[in-house]
Design a protein around this motif. Structure first.
Motif, PDB file in Angstrom:
ATOM      1  N   LEU A   7       0.839  -1.190   0.000  1.00  0.00           N
ATOM      2  CA  LEU A   7       0.000   0.000   0.000  1.00  0.00           C
ATOM      3  C   LEU A   7       0.876   1.242   0.000  1.00  0.00           C
ATOM      4  O   LEU A   7       1.974   1.242   0.521  1.00  0.00           O
ATOM      5  CB  LEU A   7      -0.907   0.023   1.237  1.00  0.00           C
ATOM      6  CG  LEU A   7      -1.866  -1.142   1.376  1.00  0.00           C
ATOM      7  CD1 LEU A   7      -2.671  -0.995   2.646  1.00  0.00           C
ATOM      8  CD2 LEU A   7      -2.792  -1.228   0.179  1.00  0.00           C
ATOM      9  N   ASP A   8       0.362   2.305  -0.560  1.00  0.00           N
ATOM     10  CA  ASP A   8       1.088   3.562  -0.624  1.00  0.00           C
ATOM     11  C   ASP A   8       0.795   4.382   0.630  1.00  0.00           C
ATOM     12  O   ASP A   8       0.078   5.377   0.586  1.00  0.00           O
ATOM     13  CB  ASP A   8       0.670   4.320  -1.890  1.00  0.00           C
ATOM     14  CG  ASP A   8       1.457   5.594  -2.078  1.00  0.00           C
ATOM     15  OD1 ASP A   8       2.582   5.677  -1.565  1.00  0.00           O
ATOM     16  OD2 ASP A   8       0.932   6.509  -2.733  1.00  0.00           O
ATOM     17  N   LEU A  16      -9.656  11.016  10.394  1.00  0.00           N
ATOM     18  CA  LEU A  16      -9.594  11.287   8.953  1.00  0.00           C
ATOM     19  C   LEU A  16      -8.440  10.537   8.304  1.00  0.00           C
ATOM     20  O   LEU A  16      -8.565  10.017   7.209  1.00  0.00           O
ATOM     21  CB  LEU A  16      -9.458  12.790   8.690  1.00  0.00           C
ATOM     22  CG  LEU A  16     -10.690  13.625   9.010  1.00  0.00           C
ATOM     23  CD1 LEU A  16     -10.392  15.103   8.794  1.00  0.00           C
ATOM     24  CD2 LEU A  16     -11.867  13.189   8.154  1.00  0.00           C
ATOM     25  N   HIS A  17      -7.319  10.483   8.989  1.00  0.00           N
ATOM     26  CA  HIS A  17      -6.158   9.758   8.472  1.00  0.00           C
ATOM     27  C   HIS A  17      -6.468   8.262   8.375  1.00  0.00           C
ATOM     28  O   HIS A  17      -6.162   7.622   7.389  1.00  0.00           O
ATOM     29  CB  HIS A  17      -4.951  10.002   9.379  1.00  0.00           C
ATOM     30  CG  HIS A  17      -3.709   9.320   8.932  1.00  0.00           C
ATOM     31  ND1 HIS A  17      -3.029   9.692   7.796  1.00  0.00           N
ATOM     32  CD2 HIS A  17      -3.039   8.267   9.442  1.00  0.00           C
ATOM     33  CE1 HIS A  17      -1.983   8.909   7.645  1.00  0.00           C
ATOM     34  NE2 HIS A  17      -1.967   8.046   8.624  1.00  0.00           N
ATOM     35  N   VAL A  42      -7.896   3.345   5.130  1.00  0.00           N
ATOM     36  CA  VAL A  42      -8.865   2.289   4.823  1.00  0.00           C
ATOM     37  C   VAL A  42      -9.283   2.387   3.358  1.00  0.00           C
ATOM     38  O   VAL A  42      -9.346   1.383   2.649  1.00  0.00           O
ATOM     39  CB  VAL A  42     -10.093   2.373   5.761  1.00  0.00           C
ATOM     40  CG1 VAL A  42     -11.217   1.481   5.268  1.00  0.00           C
ATOM     41  CG2 VAL A  42      -9.685   1.997   7.181  1.00  0.00           C
ATOM     42  N   ARG A  43      -9.534   3.598   2.870  1.00  0.00           N
ATOM     43  CA  ARG A  43      -9.904   3.781   1.455  1.00  0.00           C
ATOM     44  C   ARG A  43      -8.798   3.277   0.536  1.00  0.00           C
ATOM     45  O   ARG A  43      -9.062   2.602  -0.453  1.00  0.00           O
ATOM     46  CB  ARG A  43     -10.178   5.259   1.159  1.00  0.00           C
ATOM     47  CG  ARG A  43     -11.527   5.719   1.572  1.00  0.00           C
ATOM     48  CD  ARG A  43     -11.801   7.127   1.026  1.00  0.00           C
ATOM     49  NE  ARG A  43     -12.662   7.814   1.955  1.00  0.00           N
ATOM     50  CZ  ARG A  43     -12.308   8.827   2.743  1.00  0.00           C
ATOM     51  NH1 ARG A  43     -11.106   9.340   2.664  1.00  0.00           N
ATOM     52  NH2 ARG A  43     -13.163   9.361   3.571  1.00  0.00           N
ATOM     53  N   ARG A  44      -7.562   3.622   0.846  1.00  0.00           N
ATOM     54  CA  ARG A  44      -6.441   3.169   0.012  1.00  0.00           C
ATOM     55  C   ARG A  44      -6.335   1.650   0.007  1.00  0.00           C
ATOM     56  O   ARG A  44      -6.098   1.027  -1.026  1.00  0.00           O
ATOM     57  CB  ARG A  44      -5.126   3.757   0.519  1.00  0.00           C
ATOM     58  CG  ARG A  44      -4.977   5.223   0.252  1.00  0.00           C
ATOM     59  CD  ARG A  44      -3.659   5.712   0.781  1.00  0.00           C
ATOM     60  NE  ARG A  44      -3.541   7.143   0.645  1.00  0.00           N
ATOM     61  CZ  ARG A  44      -2.543   7.841   1.124  1.00  0.00           C
ATOM     62  NH1 ARG A  44      -1.574   7.233   1.783  1.00  0.00           N
ATOM     63  NH2 ARG A  44      -2.495   9.135   0.975  1.00  0.00           N
ATOM     64  N   GLY A  45      -6.522   1.049   1.163  1.00  0.00           N
ATOM     65  CA  GLY A  45      -6.463  -0.407   1.246  1.00  0.00           C
ATOM     66  C   GLY A  45      -7.566  -1.062   0.425  1.00  0.00           C
ATOM     67  O   GLY A  45      -7.324  -2.037  -0.275  1.00  0.00           O
ATOM     68  N   ARG A  46      -8.760  -0.519   0.499  1.00  0.00           N
ATOM     69  CA  ARG A  46      -9.871  -1.084  -0.273  1.00  0.00           C
ATOM     70  C   ARG A  46      -9.639  -0.946  -1.775  1.00  0.00           C
ATOM     71  O   ARG A  46      -9.920  -1.856  -2.532  1.00  0.00           O
ATOM     72  CB  ARG A  46     -11.185  -0.393   0.128  1.00  0.00           C
ATOM     73  CG  ARG A  46     -11.675  -0.830   1.477  1.00  0.00           C
ATOM     74  CD  ARG A  46     -12.975  -0.159   1.847  1.00  0.00           C
ATOM     75  NE  ARG A  46     -13.433  -0.658   3.132  1.00  0.00           N
ATOM     76  CZ  ARG A  46     -14.217   0.017   3.938  1.00  0.00           C
ATOM     77  NH1 ARG A  46     -14.656   1.220   3.587  1.00  0.00           N
ATOM     78  NH2 ARG A  46     -14.590  -0.484   5.074  1.00  0.00           N
TER      79      ARG A  46
END
Length: 60
Positions: A29-30, A44-45, A50-54
């Motif tokens: 992941l980035d 928020l972080h 979580v969004r990046r992982g999904r």
């Protein structure tokens, strides 16, 4: 069931293998590991991570 390890850490992979988990895949992941939630990034972080992982999982 396959476990998704969101880390390229060889140590974490070794730990999974030591406890008998063989059915896992790693995902890069980035995310900057130097950023800490204790530095005021808060909810928020975490939501962004979580969004990046999904997104990464869907791209596979």
């Amino acid at each position: 069931m396959t476990i998704v390890l969101a880390s390229q850490s060889p140590r974490r992979q070794e730990l999974l293998q030591r406890i008998g988990v063989e059915d896992f895949k790693t995902l890069s992941l980035d995310i900057d590991p130097r950023r800490s939630l204790s530095r005021g990034h808060g909810a928020l972080h975490r939501k962004e991570e979580v969004r990046r992982g999904r997104r990464a999982l869907r791209a596979q």
